[in-house]
Structure formats: C-alpha cells, structure tokens
Design an enzyme around this catalytic site. Structure first.
Site: not given
Ligand code: GLY
Length: 292
Positions: A161, A189-192, A212-213, A215
């Site tokens: 990210t 899927r949705v991340g952070d 970043t990382g 999510g």
């Molecule tokens: N940090 C980005 C994700 O997990 O999508």
C-alpha cells in the site's frame, strides 16, 4: 508553519530485490508533493499529487500496480482526510479508474457521504467526469509481480500500500492512502486503507498518520487513530510510531505493519516490522531524506 511531506511505498517482506526501484518511485512522488507545498499549495493537494504518482507507477500496489484478487481482477481502496475540519472521503473495491485517491477526494468534497463501494463508487466517478480505465490497462500496465502465479494465492504478508502525509504552511495536516490490497484476496474484501482511523487519519489537534501492512490486523487496533492519540497524549512521533507497532504485535500476533507520522509541530516519526518500508521526507529545514 514550515511545510513538510512524508511518503511511503508500502511495508513488505517481498520484492527485496526491487527496493532500489521503490526508492526511485517514492522519491519522485515526494518531490511531486513537495513542489505543491513549496508553491504554497495545500497539504491535501500535496498528498493527492504524491499518491497519484505512485498509482501511476507499476512498482507499487496501487492504481496501475495493484495486486490481483482471486478472480484475477483489480479491486482498489483509497482514502483522503484533512485535519482542519476532519474532512474524509474514501472508496473501496473500485475498479476501472486510474486514480482511486482522486475519487476518494471527490467523495469528500462533492457528496454528503464518506465511503462509496464497488459499482456505486465507479458510477459516482463517472458522474464526476473521471475517465474510464479498462481493467486490462490496469493489469497490462502492471509489473511482473501481477503475473507470477505464486502471487495469485492469498498471501497475508504481501501488501505494498502507498500513502502520504503532509503539513502545509497554514499548519493543516492531510493524509492520502491507496492500495490494490492483498494478492489473491477474496473478491469484495476491503482492507484497512479506506477505513478512517485504520489506514489513515488526520486531525490538526493530534497529528496525521498513514498505515501499511496487514489490513485485517491494523483494523483491530485502529492503527492510525491510535498512533495519533499517542501523539496527542504527549509522545513524539517517533515514540508513537514505535509504540503503536508494539501494540499491533502484542494484540494481533505477528502481524506486519508500518506507519509514517507527523505531529502538529511538523515533527516526523516512522516504524515498520517488515524487511523494508521505503519512505521519504522533504521539509524546508531538513531537505530530503529517504530510508528503507
Ligand atoms: N494494508 C492494505 C490492505 O490490507 O489492504
């Protein structure tokens, strides 16, 4: 206030052989954002410009470098936030646009809402005149990591990210985040990254953060807002970055992550627990530095 911008290209344990390319891209994006700030532009304009540049760079997991999901499609997440009025806009699972970060800004500035997802996000983008970018172009323009079969299986430790944080001459803070998410993720899927307080946060009274990382783990500890609260509680940005990373590790196991931080005085902090997180900073006082 003395303007400052910090940009990262993602915390990762993969592609260590490409750190030199990441450094080139992150430095270019940081210079782009700095050009906005040094001409008196806003922090929001600076972080958007920096992240757009990374979305155009196929080396990064955002825009034209996005990882593919399990259906071999691109689904992207992005957010922007500004710290004067706590303005916030985001998109999730958006396809067929070159610059999700700019659609997130349009959400913030042209709707009464905060997050648009999927087809609705694309429909909104078209209504605002954002050009269509066929998914084939997003994929075709991407670098080899999209095309390696091993990258199409779900790998929770992948993820590069991108994000930018800045303070402008008025003292306003802003953050922009963009991602293609994790390689091989389940469709939908949705991340952070698009979630306020998780992928990023900005409040002129506390500071600003871009994360970043992994999510799923970052969301559990509301990573970016927690870091900002630590700064609000008296830690300097470097202490806050290290503390929130310790919290992530302690409360979510061995989850990987990274963060860049600015406090309202324009001081910088960063921390990550991966092999690399290329990040760069420019300010009038200290010039350019870049770390990985
Ligand atoms: N940090 C980005 C994700 O997990 O999508």
């Amino acid at each position: 206030m003395e303007p400052v911008i910090v940009v990262h290209g993602g915390a990762g344990n993969d592609f260590d052989d490409r750190v030199a390319e990441f450094r080139v891209g992150v430095e270019r994006a940081t210079q782009t954002g700095w050009a906005v700030l040094s001409q008196g532009g806003s922090a929001l304009n600076a972080v958007e410009a920096a992240v757009r540049m990374l979305e155009d760079d196929p080396n990064f997991d955002a825009g034209h470098g996005s990882f593919l999901n399990a259906n071999n499609e691109v689904e992207m997440d992005a957010m922007v936030m500004e710290g004067a009025k706590l303005g916030y806009g985001a998109v999730a699972g958006i396809q067929r646009v070159s610059h999700p970060v700019s659609v997130a800004r349009l959400v913030m500035e042209h709707t009464p809402h905060s997050i648009f997802v999927g087809a609705g996000a694309e429909q909104f983008a078209r209504s605002m005149g954002v050009p269509d970018c066929p998914m084939e172009e997003l994929v075709a323009g991407s670098s080899t990591h999209l095309l390696r079969p091993e990258d199409r299986i779900f790998r929770p430790h992948a993820g590069d990210t991108v994000g930018a944080i800045a303070m402008d001459a008025s003292g306003t803070l802003a953050v922009a985040v963009s991602t293609g998410g994790m390689a091989g993720k389940m469709p939908g899927r949705v991340g952070d990254s698009p979630i306020i307080g998780c992928g990023g946060y900005a409040d002129n009274e506390l500071g600003t953060a871009a994360a970043t990382g992994s999510g799923e783990a970052l969301m559990k500890v509301v990573f970016s807002k927690t870091a900002c609260d630590l700064m609000g509680g008296g830690l300097n940005p470097q202490q806050a970055a290290e503390e929130v990373l310790r919290l992530l590790e302690r409360r979510t196991g061995s989850s990987h992550g990274g963060i860049i931080l600015l406090n309202p005085a324009g001081e910088v902090g960063s921390a990550f627990n991966t092999n690399h997180m290329v990040h760069a900073c420019i300010s009038g006082t200290h010039g350019l530095w870049i770390k990985d």
